[in-house]
Design a protein around this motif. Structure first.
Motif, PDB file in Angstrom:
ATOM      1  N   TYR A 216      13.096  51.631  55.383  1.00  0.00           N
ATOM      2  CA  TYR A 216      11.741  52.100  55.100  1.00  0.00           C
ATOM      3  C   TYR A 216      11.186  52.898  56.265  1.00  0.00           C
TER       4      TYR A 216
ATOM      5  N   THR B 157       8.799  56.823  57.133  1.00  0.00           N
ATOM      6  CA  THR B 157       7.973  57.930  56.666  1.00  0.00           C
ATOM      7  C   THR B 157       8.778  59.214  56.742  1.00  0.00           C
TER       8      THR B 157
ATOM      9  N   GLN C 263       4.790  62.603  57.343  1.00  0.00           N
ATOM     10  CA  GLN C 263       4.378  62.529  58.747  1.00  0.00           C
ATOM     11  C   GLN C 263       3.397  63.654  59.056  1.00  0.00           C
TER      12      GLN C 263
ATOM     13  N   LEU D  93      19.908  54.204  66.158  1.00  0.00           N
ATOM     14  CA  LEU D  93      19.686  54.438  64.741  1.00  0.00           C
ATOM     15  C   LEU D  93      18.401  55.235  64.529  1.00  0.00           C
TER      16      LEU D  93
ATOM     17  N   LEU E 255      18.196  58.981  62.944  1.00  0.00           N
ATOM     18  CA  LEU E 255      17.401  59.209  61.740  1.00  0.00           C
ATOM     19  C   LEU E 255      16.365  60.285  61.998  1.00  0.00           C
ATOM     20  N   TYR E 256      15.773  60.215  63.173  1.00  0.00           N
ATOM     21  CA  TYR E 256      14.735  61.187  63.457  1.00  0.00           C
ATOM     22  C   TYR E 256      15.321  62.573  63.671  1.00  0.00           C
TER      23      TYR E 256
ATOM     24  N   PHE F  75      13.199  61.438  59.799  1.00  0.00           N
ATOM     25  CA  PHE F  75      12.662  60.259  59.142  1.00  0.00           C
ATOM     26  C   PHE F  75      12.228  59.257  60.200  1.00  0.00           C
ATOM     27  N   ALA F  76      10.972  58.821  60.141  1.00  0.00           N
ATOM     28  CA  ALA F  76      10.448  57.878  61.134  1.00  0.00           C
ATOM     29  C   ALA F  76      10.593  56.458  60.601  1.00  0.00           C
ATOM     30  N   LEU F  77      11.548  55.747  61.148  1.00  0.00           N
ATOM     31  CA  LEU F  77      11.861  54.410  60.653  1.00  0.00           C
ATOM     32  C   LEU F  77      10.752  53.409  60.993  1.00  0.00           C
ATOM     33  N   ASP F  78      10.455  52.552  60.030  1.00  0.00           N
ATOM     34  CA  ASP F  78       9.482  51.489  60.239  1.00  0.00           C
ATOM     35  C   ASP F  78      10.225  50.177  60.489  1.00  0.00           C
TER      36      ASP F  78
ATOM     37  N   THR G 171      11.545  47.239  57.554  1.00  0.00           N
ATOM     38  CA  THR G 171      12.958  47.393  57.241  1.00  0.00           C
ATOM     39  C   THR G 171      13.764  46.139  57.551  1.00  0.00           C
TER      40      THR G 171
END
Lengths: 141, 141
Positions: free
Chosen positions: A122, A124, A129, B102, B106-107, B112-115, B119
């Motif tokens: 999960y 954003t 963003q 990770l 992802l970034y 994608f900014a992981l939460d 998660t």
DNA sequence: CTAGTTGCAAAGAGTTTGCATGGCG
DNA sequence: CGCCATGCAAACTCTTTGCAACTAG
């Protein structure tokens, strides 16, 4: 399991095909299908059938408080790790190399065998963003 | 929010402290607390309060079909990524360096900014992998 | 024809809530 | 003493199920 191709099943599947990779709650689907001849029970039953066939994936947010269904057309999807944007509900595929590296490190360091089907990351997505940054800017102004 | 320290709250919290990092359903908790003077509603209400305080984490398995509560004593936990064994329900902390890497990839690759709070990575822990291997061996024999 | 599928309404599971009583500070 | 929390039972939401009618193959 999916012996018959009924009218209701076609209605549902065609609705889902129009919303690929979106996070749809059962209510969203039911709402999108009012005035089409399919009952709530048929929605649930067919959703369950499609899930068994692997065409629909069930995901949840905020610890199970919200449940969504996602339709995925492609077959290739099952081996991918998925990214789910908490803001817009869209699904993305994680880069294969990154996924492999993650699985490797998890296995090497914690001897943990990652399940790519059940796991959803999960966060954003880029668009959200940006949107959120703009919103914050306005609020501050 | 947590204004009063009531008897029921102490009962619940002490039960949870005896089961750190375990995945407990509301039913598990209620069952473990029968013959102690706390009602189901108090269990739910205090669980919600503890969740807001960050001492309890709500997780779900199989797309929201099963909901579990996990008690975490330590404060350091919130910034960690969590691994949840689908077989035994235990929670593990992911190696910090792996988690950072990770998040970085992802970034970098999908923006994608992981939460890390929402998660949870699902899979099988080492002990359960061994157990399952043994079971399979017996079944084949 | 015959077995899977539908719609409806009733049943269920799990969780939340209103309200009077009781307990913490 | 005043406000928060509790217990109980009723209410709720979401989902599942039983059954007779229907329909795909």
């Amino acid at each position: 399991m999916a012996a018959y191709v009924t009218k209701q099943r076609r209605i549902l599947q065609s609705f889902l095909e129009d919303h690929p990779d979106e996070s749809l709650s059962a209510a969203d689907i039911a709402k999108g299908l009012t005035d089409q001849s399919i009952s709530v029970s048929a929605v649930y039953r067919n959703l369950a059938a499609l899930e068994e066939e692997g065409k629909v994936r069930r995901v949840s947010r905020s610890g199970g408080r919200e449940i969504y269904y996602q339709y995925t057309d492609t077959e290739s999807c099952r081996s991918h790790l998925h990214l789910l944007c908490k803001s817009c509900g869209a699904t993305y595929h994680m880069d294969k190399a990154d996924a492999d590296q993650l699985m490797q490190s998890l296995y090497n360091h914690e001897k943990f065998a990652l399940d790519t089907v059940d796991t959803v990351l999960y966060g954003t997505c880029e668009a959200c963003q940006i949107r959120e940054r703009m919103k914050n800017k306005h609020e501050k102004a």
